[in-house]
Every structure is written in C-alpha cells, then in structure tokens.
Design a protein around this motif. Structure first.
Motif, short mmCIF file in Angstrom:
data_model
loop_
_atom_site.label_atom_id
_atom_site.label_comp_id
_atom_site.label_asym_id
_atom_site.label_seq_id
_atom_site.Cartn_x
_atom_site.Cartn_y
_atom_site.Cartn_z
N TYR A 81 1.01 -1.13 -0.09
CA TYR A 81 0.06 -0.09 -0.12
C TYR A 81 0.98 1.17 -0.03
O TYR A 81 1.46 1.50 0.77
N ALA A 82 1.16 1.80 -1.18
CA ALA A 82 2.10 3.05 -1.19
C ALA A 82 1.47 4.21 -1.77
O ALA A 82 2.16 5.21 -1.47
N ASP A 83 0.08 4.51 -1.66
CA ASP A 83 -0.56 5.55 -2.16
C ASP A 83 -1.40 5.91 -1.02
O ASP A 83 -2.59 5.64 -0.97
N GLY A 84 -1.05 7.10 -0.26
CA GLY A 84 -1.73 7.44 0.61
C GLY A 84 -2.41 8.84 0.52
O GLY A 84 -3.03 9.18 1.50
N ARG A 85 -2.58 9.16 -0.44
CA ARG A 85 -3.20 10.59 -0.69
C ARG A 85 -4.70 10.67 -0.31
O ARG A 85 -4.96 11.84 0.07
N TYR A 86 -5.46 9.64 -0.30
CA TYR A 86 -6.67 9.70 -0.05
C TYR A 86 -6.96 9.23 1.55
O TYR A 86 -8.22 9.53 2.19
N GLY A 87 -6.03 8.60 2.30
CA GLY A 87 -6.09 8.17 3.62
C GLY A 87 -7.22 7.20 3.99
O GLY A 87 -7.52 6.46 3.00
N GLY A 88 -7.57 7.34 5.12
CA GLY A 88 -8.40 6.10 5.53
C GLY A 88 -9.83 6.48 5.22
O GLY A 88 -10.43 7.66 5.24
N ASP A 89 -10.81 5.52 5.22
CA ASP A 89 -12.08 5.60 5.05
C ASP A 89 -12.69 5.73 6.68
O ASP A 89 -13.17 4.69 7.08
N CYS A 90 -13.06 6.94 6.90
CA CYS A 90 -13.71 7.10 8.38
C CYS A 90 -15.08 6.84 8.35
O CYS A 90 -15.83 7.38 7.60
N LEU A 91 -15.44 6.09 9.38
CA LEU A 91 -16.73 5.47 9.44
C LEU A 91 -17.39 6.27 10.73
O LEU A 91 -18.45 6.43 11.05
N GLY A 92 -16.40 6.51 11.80
CA GLY A 92 -16.87 7.16 12.78
C GLY A 92 -15.67 7.99 13.47
O GLY A 92 -14.65 7.82 13.40
N ARG A 93 -16.40 9.22 14.25
CA ARG A 93 -15.02 9.92 14.90
C ARG A 93 -15.59 10.57 16.20
O ARG A 93 -16.90 10.82 16.42
N TRP A 94 -14.69 10.69 17.08
CA TRP A 94 -14.98 11.17 18.67
C TRP A 94 -14.18 12.32 18.98
O TRP A 94 -13.09 12.03 18.65
N ASP A 95 -14.79 13.24 19.50
CA ASP A 95 -14.04 14.33 19.88
C ASP A 95 -13.82 14.66 21.17
O ASP A 95 -13.32 15.76 21.55
N GLY A 96 -14.47 13.97 21.84
CA GLY A 96 -14.55 14.25 23.35
C GLY A 96 -15.89 14.34 23.60
O GLY A 96 -16.07 14.27 25.01
N THR A 97 -16.55 15.15 23.08
CA THR A 97 -17.92 15.38 23.61
C THR A 97 -19.10 15.00 22.47
O THR A 97 -20.24 14.92 22.83
N GLY A 98 -18.72 14.77 21.32
CA GLY A 98 -19.63 14.35 20.14
C GLY A 98 -19.18 13.44 19.33
O GLY A 98 -17.83 13.22 19.20
N TYR A 99 -20.28 12.74 18.85
CA TYR A 99 -19.75 11.59 17.62
C TYR A 99 -20.38 12.01 16.45
O TYR A 99 -21.22 12.61 16.25
N TRP A 100 -19.53 11.54 15.54
CA TRP A 100 -20.02 11.82 13.89
C TRP A 100 -19.88 10.52 13.30
O TRP A 100 -19.01 9.52 13.27
#
Length: 135
Positions: A81-100
């Motif tokens: 896996y050598a091409d990281g320009r798109y990064g990961g496919d985020c399914l969920g994110r936690w910022d300490g107070t809210g979930y996306w």
C-alpha cells in the motif's frame, strides 16, 4: 506503508487490526481490492470565527487499496500500500464530546467503546491494534 514505533501526528499514522484483512475477488484487470480495519488520530477544527478551536479526534474506519497481487496477510497488504493521498475511510469520529458517523446505533456503540478510551489515552495504541503505520 511502513511501521514506525514513534507516534507523530504530523505523519498521519494509522493503527491497524492485523486480523481484519478482507480481500475481494480479482477484478477484470486482475487486481484485488483489499482492506483492513484501522484507527487514527487527526486534528479537526470546530466552530467558526473567534469560537474556532483545533481538537484532536479519534477516528475509526478502514484502509483500502487496489493491489496488483492478492496479499497473503495484512502485513503484505500494508507493505504494498504505497499511495496514501486519500487516507482512511472514516466511519466514525469521537472528539471528546460528540460522535460523528452515519452508522447504526449498535455500530456507533461499538465504535465508541474503542474511540473513547483511545482519545482519553492519546497517543496510545488501542488494544488489538498494531501501529503506527504511515505512508
């Protein structure tokens, strides 16, 4: 991707569940879609104007890539896996107070069981994951 023992958020590293490799059937081109589950930290801005803040967030999702050869295991997948320009496919994110995320409630609860302690223990790698992998 290469594995580093040292965490630097500026290098946009990922921690990977090495047991989660999924490989699809070969496409007409002979290439294989493959993916692994991953978690990562990122900086995220919240708010606007004078209320704007930069937060560290914990993300969960997948790393997927079209591979020339069928990977034997997750390490082989990551090595190719050598091409990281798109990064990961985020399914969920936690910022300490809210979930996306746009997932079922059961999936959100599973994500938060990983993301909450992950962010609280920043920059530790969550149990069951191997890291830090970066491009």
């Amino acid at each position: 991707m290469i594995r580093e023992d040292r965490f630097l958020i500026s290098r946009r590293p990922y921690a990977v569940d090495l047991s989660s490799l999924k490989v699809g059937e070969p496409a007409e081109s002979g290439h294989y879609w493959a993916m692994v589950n991953a978690v990562w930290f990122r900086r995220h801005s919240k708010g606007y104007g004078e209320d704007r803040r930069i937060l560290t967030v914990a993300c969960i999702g997948t790393l997927r890539n079209l591979q020339d050869e069928k990977p034997a295991d997750a390490r082989a997948f990551l090595a190719a896996y050598a091409d990281g320009r798109y990064g990961g496919d985020c399914l969920g994110r936690w910022d300490g107070t809210g979930y996306w995320g746009n997932v079922t409630l059961a999936e959100q609860e599973r994500h938060l069981a990983i993301l909450k302690p992950m962010l609280a223990n920043y920059p530790a790698i969550p149990p069951g994951y191997d890291g830090w992998w970066q491009f």
